[in-house]
Write an enzyme that holds these catalytic residues in place. Structure first.
Site, short mmCIF file in Angstrom:
data_model
loop_
_atom_site.label_atom_id
_atom_site.label_comp_id
_atom_site.label_asym_id
_atom_site.label_seq_id
_atom_site.Cartn_x
_atom_site.Cartn_y
_atom_site.Cartn_z
N LYS A 12 -46.83 54.98 28.89
CA LYS A 12 -46.86 56.43 29.11
C LYS A 12 -47.77 57.15 28.10
CE LYS A 12 -44.40 55.77 32.63
NZ LYS A 12 -42.99 55.58 32.87
C1 LIG Z 1 -41.78 55.26 33.78
C2 LIG Z 1 -41.11 56.05 34.83
C3 LIG Z 1 -39.72 56.24 34.89
C4 LIG Z 1 -38.78 55.49 34.00
O1 LIG Z 1 -39.05 55.66 32.67
P1 LIG Z 1 -38.29 54.72 31.62
O2 LIG Z 1 -38.51 55.46 30.32
O3 LIG Z 1 -38.96 53.40 31.66
O4 LIG Z 1 -36.87 54.67 31.99
C5 LIG Z 1 -39.20 57.08 35.84
N1 LIG Z 1 -39.98 57.71 36.72
C6 LIG Z 1 -41.32 57.54 36.73
C7 LIG Z 1 -42.13 58.28 37.74
C8 LIG Z 1 -41.92 56.69 35.80
O5 LIG Z 1 -43.24 56.49 35.82
#
Ligand SMILES: *Cc1c(COP(=O)(O)O)cnc(C)c1O
Length: 387
Positions: free
Chosen positions: A187
């Site tokens: 991210k």
């Molecule tokens: C990465 C992601 C999540 C989950 O995030 P985590 O921190 O890994 O639980 C949820 N929704 C979207 C759209 C994502 O890209």
């Protein structure tokens, strides 16, 4: 051909962050404490939102937000088929039912007019996903929510640093609304794993805060610190979703680098756009609407499988042969067997998402990529598409 493998994403952790992790490890306090509190404070200040609550993933944040707004059995929650499974899974885990509304195949975001059509007397919430970091049409969604008394929980996992018509994503103005960020390693910023729930709603913030720590009225820091009290009440049967200080140590440093990270992402997207705009084998996503800021979490061209004569999966395999990593964000939710079985969803139900699901690919995009890395990706794509 590259000598080393280029992943589609790679975190950039500074020596300062590493030193601060070591500081936590040596300090005797490694779980939730002062560094997590500081992360929440800086994050809230950055977005201009009164409540920012750190949790151990966005999945946890989505789950807690739904619970905090009272979503549960018998309720319906409208979301997009073009998202990560956690978006729908957390709805299911509350006992509610996910309902899909199709996307615009150009923006890859949920279409408000289809959300409107999906509303029933059981609908309690909408979860829009700002896909790749492109802000959803929030005014239209908020109008639907206001008219129907719905909660909005923005899945802002891709959208740290994005804004909609001057308003940062993550600083919702409505009371019955929250936005959830992810700090997974791919991210825009990372803590290893982590998430943040942002809201103006004091009641929801209080519930998230209690539910992330077993449902206890006070966190461990308050109980064990020199000035704390050993007593707590148990207010709800809660979960264990708190963020460690070890994670927050990384997050605090990453947040100071967000603007430069996102600027570099933007620059890389510009290079790809300049070099690949006329490449007939793939279609790059459009620029965001006038007045919006895109956070470019991922860059997701659509492969023109009809003219190229091979599938997206074959495209990915060819990239891999040239030592370049790609990723699939996402296979449309309704095509996964669990949901198909449980909800009767099938191919043909959401044609916009299916079109995208068959063609989409994430190509390398991360701040530490060099211009040489970007050139390698462009060269590989040109060679594959010209065959
Ligand atoms: C990465 C992601 C999540 C989950 O995030 P985590 O921190 O890994 O639980 C949820 N929704 C979207 C759209 C994502 O890209």
């Amino acid at each position: 051909m590259r000598e080393t493998f280029l992943p589609f994403a790679r975190p950039d952790i500074s020596e300062e962050a590493i030193a601060d992790v070591a500081d936590s490890l040596r300090s005797g306090w490694i779980t939730t404490g002062p560094k997590a509190q500081r992360f929440e404070k800086s994050f809230g200040e950055y977005l201009g939102v009164p409540y920012a609550l750190a949790v151990n993933s966005a999945t946890a944040g989505l789950h807690l937000s739904l619970l905090a707004f009272g979503i549960g059995p018998g309720d319906e929650v409208i979301t997009t088929p073009m998202t990560f499974a956690a978006t729908a899974n957390t709805v299911i885990l509350t006992g509610a039912r996910p309902v899909l509304a199709d996307i615009d195949p150009v923006t890859l975001n949920i279409r408000p007019e289809l959300v409107k059509k999906a509303v029933t007397p059981r609908t309690k919430a909408i979860i829009p996903v700002h896909f790749a970091g492109r802000p959803c049409e929030m005014e239209a969604l908020e109008e639907i929510a206001e008219k129907n008394g719905l909660v909005i929980i923005e899945d802002a996992a891709h959208a740290l640093g994005a804004s909609r018509q001057g308003r940062p994503i993550g600083a919702p103005a409505r009371e019955r609304q929250a936005a959830v960020f992810s700090f997974h390693p791919t991210k825009n910023i990372t803590c290893g794993e982590g998430g943040m729930v942002c809201t103006v709603c004091e009641d929801a913030a209080e519930k998230v805060s209690v539910l992330r720590q077993h449902g206890m009225s006070k966190g461990a820091w308050n109980r064990y610190a020199a000035t704390g009290t050993p007593h707590y009440d148990l207010l709800f049967p809660g979960l264990k979703y708190n963020m460690l200080d070890i994670q927050a140590a990384i997050g605090n440093d990453q947040l100071t680098r967000l603007q430069s990270f996102n600027a570099r992402r933007r620059d890389i997207v510009n290079i790809y756009r300049k070099e690949l705009e006329d490449e007939p084998g793939l279609l790059l996503p459009p620029e965001p609407s006038e007045g919006d800021v895109h956070s470019w979490h991922i860059l997701t061209p659509l492969i023109d499988i009809d003219s190229l004569g091979f599938s997206r999966d074959e495209f990915m395999a060819k990239m891999r042969q040239m030592n370049i990593g790609t990723a699939l964000h996402y296979q449309a939710l309704h095509l996964f067997s669990y949901y198909a079985r449980e909800y009767g969803w099938k191919r043909g139900d959401y044609p916009g998402a299916e079109f995208v699901s068959d063609r989409i690919v994430s190509i390398p995009l991360f701040p530490a990529m060099t211009d040489g890395d970007v050139a390698d990706v462009i060269e590989a794509i040109r060679r594959i598409c010209r065959r």
